[in-house]
Design a protein around this motif. Structure first.
Motif, short mmCIF file in Angstrom:
data_model
loop_
_atom_site.label_atom_id
_atom_site.label_comp_id
_atom_site.label_asym_id
_atom_site.label_seq_id
_atom_site.Cartn_x
_atom_site.Cartn_y
_atom_site.Cartn_z
N TYR A 114 32.70 -12.45 -22.10
CA TYR A 114 33.07 -11.99 -20.77
C TYR A 114 34.49 -11.44 -20.71
O TYR A 114 34.96 -11.06 -19.64
CB TYR A 114 32.88 -13.13 -19.75
CG TYR A 114 31.49 -13.70 -19.84
CD1 TYR A 114 30.41 -13.04 -19.25
CD2 TYR A 114 31.23 -14.86 -20.56
CE1 TYR A 114 29.12 -13.54 -19.37
CE2 TYR A 114 29.95 -15.37 -20.68
CZ TYR A 114 28.90 -14.70 -20.08
OH TYR A 114 27.62 -15.19 -20.20
N ASP A 115 35.15 -11.39 -21.87
CA ASP A 115 36.53 -10.88 -21.91
C ASP A 115 36.61 -9.42 -21.47
O ASP A 115 37.62 -8.99 -20.90
CB ASP A 115 37.13 -11.02 -23.32
CG ASP A 115 37.50 -12.45 -23.66
OD1 ASP A 115 37.51 -13.31 -22.76
OD2 ASP A 115 37.78 -12.70 -24.85
N TRP A 116 35.56 -8.68 -21.70
CA TRP A 116 35.60 -7.26 -21.34
C TRP A 116 35.77 -7.07 -19.84
O TRP A 116 36.35 -6.07 -19.40
CB TRP A 116 34.36 -6.53 -21.86
CG TRP A 116 33.07 -6.87 -21.16
CD1 TRP A 116 32.22 -7.88 -21.44
CD2 TRP A 116 32.50 -6.16 -20.05
NE1 TRP A 116 31.15 -7.86 -20.59
CE2 TRP A 116 31.29 -6.81 -19.73
CE3 TRP A 116 32.89 -5.04 -19.31
CZ2 TRP A 116 30.48 -6.38 -18.69
CZ3 TRP A 116 32.07 -4.61 -18.28
CH2 TRP A 116 30.87 -5.28 -17.98
N TYR A 117 35.30 -8.03 -19.03
CA TYR A 117 35.51 -7.93 -17.58
C TYR A 117 37.00 -7.99 -17.26
O TYR A 117 37.49 -7.28 -16.38
CB TYR A 117 34.82 -9.08 -16.84
CG TYR A 117 33.32 -8.95 -16.74
CD1 TYR A 117 32.74 -8.07 -15.82
CD2 TYR A 117 32.49 -9.73 -17.53
CE1 TYR A 117 31.36 -7.98 -15.71
CE2 TYR A 117 31.11 -9.64 -17.42
CZ TYR A 117 30.54 -8.76 -16.51
OH TYR A 117 29.18 -8.66 -16.40
N SER A 122 41.97 -5.10 -15.80
CA SER A 122 43.34 -4.71 -16.10
C SER A 122 43.50 -3.19 -16.19
O SER A 122 44.47 -2.64 -15.70
CB SER A 122 43.78 -5.35 -17.42
OG SER A 122 45.04 -4.89 -17.81
N GLU A 123 42.52 -2.56 -16.83
CA GLU A 123 42.63 -1.11 -17.05
C GLU A 123 42.18 -0.27 -15.86
O GLU A 123 42.75 0.79 -15.58
CB GLU A 123 41.80 -0.71 -18.27
CG GLU A 123 42.33 -1.23 -19.57
CD GLU A 123 41.46 -0.88 -20.77
OE1 GLU A 123 41.88 -1.19 -21.88
OE2 GLU A 123 40.37 -0.30 -20.58
#
Length: 187
Positions: A114-117, A122-123
């Motif tokens: 789930y780090d991509w969330y 952030s981006e």
């Protein structure tokens, strides 16, 4: 242990030869207890298995050799510190340090999908779904609770209890995981 003769293991159903050259047939196991004793056969009971998560093994007398709960600074027979190639004190990590490191690794593994969330937030300022945020918080809370349980284990018995799944009065698992495995259900 199996049958032994002069320190050798003698297998049931196999012929064997004693130290004097006397041959015994594969049916020797049918001999009476007195006949077995007369030819020097002895029975040694199996040593109960030990849980190598918590014990190094057994002493000669059969007593268990517990692993240390705490980190151990390694010293030589004169009590001098044993240094590594980097010149620093060698330390053998105890059960608590290893268990905490494993809990952190497990938590990281549960958070990673789930780090991509978080990166997207952030981006691109795209909101993280609330179920993902709730889950990630639950993983961190569970990890902190597991670490606290490990740290608070006062002795080996208390530490080992962290690995026991609770059971009801009939000996059936209650459905609750062992305290060391009390992680939230994955999304």
């Amino acid at each position: 242990m199996p049958w032994k003769y002069s320190g050798r293991i003698i297998r049931v159903g196999k012929a064997w030869v004693d130290n004097n050259g006397t041959q015994y047939p594969a049916v020797w196991s049918n001999y009476s207890a007195d006949e077995k004793a007369a030819i020097g056969l002895t029975w040694e009971d199996e040593v109960a298995a030990h849980d190598n998560r918590f014990y190094w093994g057994r002493n000669a007398d059969g007593s268990l050799i517990p692993r240390s709960l705490t980190d151990v600074n390694e010293v030589d027979e004169d009590g001098k510190a044993i240094l590594g190639i980097d010149g620093k004190q060698l330390v053998t990590l105890g059960l608590k340090s290893n268990a905490i490191a494993l809990a952190k690794t497990q938590a990281a593994g549960q958070l990673a999908p789930y780090d991509w969330y978080v990166t997207r937030k952030s981006e691109k300022s795209t909101a993280i779904p609330s179920d993902v945020t709730t889950y990630r918080d639950a993983v961190r809370t569970a990890c902190a609770a597991i670490e606290t349980s490990i740290t608070n284990a006062s002795d080996l018995a208390a530490f080992m209890a962290l690995y026991d799944t609770p059971v009801d009065s009939d000996g059936e698992p209650t459905g609750d995981p062992a305290p060391i495995n009390a992680w939230p259900d994955a999304l």
